[in-house]
Design a protein around this motif. Structure first.
Motif, mmCIF file in Angstrom:
data_model
loop_
_atom_site.group_PDB
_atom_site.id
_atom_site.type_symbol
_atom_site.label_atom_id
_atom_site.label_comp_id
_atom_site.label_asym_id
_atom_site.label_seq_id
_atom_site.Cartn_x
_atom_site.Cartn_y
_atom_site.Cartn_z
ATOM 1 N N LYS A 145 3.687 7.150 -7.636
ATOM 2 C CA LYS A 145 3.676 7.336 -6.487
ATOM 3 C C LYS A 145 2.540 7.759 -5.487
ATOM 4 O O LYS A 145 2.328 6.859 -4.854
ATOM 5 C CB LYS A 145 4.821 8.769 -6.410
ATOM 6 C CG LYS A 145 6.080 8.287 -6.270
ATOM 7 C CD LYS A 145 6.548 9.749 -6.265
ATOM 8 C CE LYS A 145 7.918 9.281 -6.092
ATOM 9 N NZ LYS A 145 9.227 10.485 -5.829
ATOM 10 N N VAL A 146 1.350 7.877 -6.740
ATOM 11 C CA VAL A 146 -0.079 8.328 -6.435
ATOM 12 C C VAL A 146 -0.906 7.361 -5.684
ATOM 13 O O VAL A 146 -1.048 6.260 -4.821
ATOM 14 C CB VAL A 146 -0.837 9.423 -6.369
ATOM 15 C CG1 VAL A 146 -1.757 9.627 -6.460
ATOM 16 C CG2 VAL A 146 0.249 10.763 -6.557
ATOM 17 N N LYS A 147 -0.438 6.110 -6.831
ATOM 18 C CA LYS A 147 -1.205 4.891 -6.586
ATOM 19 C C LYS A 147 -0.478 3.559 -6.053
ATOM 20 O O LYS A 147 -1.088 3.587 -5.158
ATOM 21 C CB LYS A 147 -0.937 4.316 -8.289
ATOM 22 C CG LYS A 147 -1.699 4.459 -9.561
ATOM 23 C CD LYS A 147 -1.281 4.126 -10.150
ATOM 24 C CE LYS A 147 -2.156 4.756 -11.263
ATOM 25 N NZ LYS A 147 -1.873 4.342 -12.940
ATOM 26 N N GLN A 148 1.181 4.126 -5.340
ATOM 27 C CA GLN A 148 1.280 3.091 -5.176
ATOM 28 C C GLN A 148 0.515 3.494 -3.276
ATOM 29 O O GLN A 148 0.999 3.020 -2.493
ATOM 30 C CB GLN A 148 2.968 4.006 -4.506
ATOM 31 C CG GLN A 148 3.597 2.686 -5.952
ATOM 32 C CD GLN A 148 5.742 2.837 -6.277
ATOM 33 O OE1 GLN A 148 5.661 3.781 -5.579
ATOM 34 N NE2 GLN A 148 6.169 2.051 -6.943
ATOM 35 N N GLN A 149 0.651 5.499 -3.242
ATOM 36 C CA GLN A 149 0.217 5.465 -1.447
ATOM 37 C C GLN A 149 -0.709 4.745 -1.263
ATOM 38 O O GLN A 149 -1.432 4.759 -0.574
ATOM 39 C CB GLN A 149 0.281 6.746 -1.631
ATOM 40 C CG GLN A 149 2.207 7.483 -1.928
ATOM 41 C CD GLN A 149 2.187 8.835 -1.523
ATOM 42 O OE1 GLN A 149 1.600 9.578 -2.431
ATOM 43 N NE2 GLN A 149 3.142 9.410 -1.680
#
Length: 155
Positions: free
Chosen positions: A58-62
């Motif tokens: 999720k952090v990478k997507q954000q």
């Protein structure tokens, strides 16, 4: 250097590809069961590893979304990752000349200002008459000319 203590190994080795695919497809129960069976660990440990992987995903997507938005000139305030429902703010007092805007309208306005600033940066100027108005006027002039010619011939 040889490490004699096995408890000092890395705590979160990379997940198997099949488990990663299950997590990306939100099939978390099967991912936990599969990881626990493959590596002979407890369900709690498997859940903790999968939660950590999901959080990092999720952090990478954000981060990707933020970099794309920055490249396109969209301000960071327009992006919301929490997706919580809007909370209405009713004060009960009506003000005649004030119009309330919702968060979605504010997001649209910030998006619109970002697009306008990007167009201004590349040197785009709005035409005086829009393209559709030119096209409609040409069609109207041709129709009036044909009507006038037909009226003179058959009138």
């Amino acid at each position: 250097m040889f490490n004699s203590d096995p408890s000092l190994k890395t705590k979160n080795p990379k997940l198997p590809k099949a488990v990663m695919m299950m997590v990306e497809k939100n099939n978390l129960v099967m991912a936990i069961k599969t990881l626990a069976e493959e590596e002979n660990i407890s369900m709690e440990a498997a859940k903790a590893r999968i939660d950590a992987y999901e959080h990092s995903l999720k952090v990478k997507q954000q981060q990707k979304l933020t970099t794309i938005a920055n490249k396109q000139g969209i301000p960071n305030e327009a992006l919301s990752f929490d997706r919580e429902p809007e909370v209405r703010e009713d004060t009960g007092i009506l003000i005649k000349n004030k119009v309330k805007t919702t968060k979605s309208e504010q997001g649209f306005k910030s998006l619109q200002s970002g697009v306008e600033s990007k167009l201004g940066d590349i040197g785009y100027k709005k035409p005086l008459i829009p393209y559709w108005a030119k096209r409609v006027s040409v069609i109207a002039i041709v129709m009036i000319g044909m009507f006038w010619i037909l009226w003179r011939v058959f009138g």
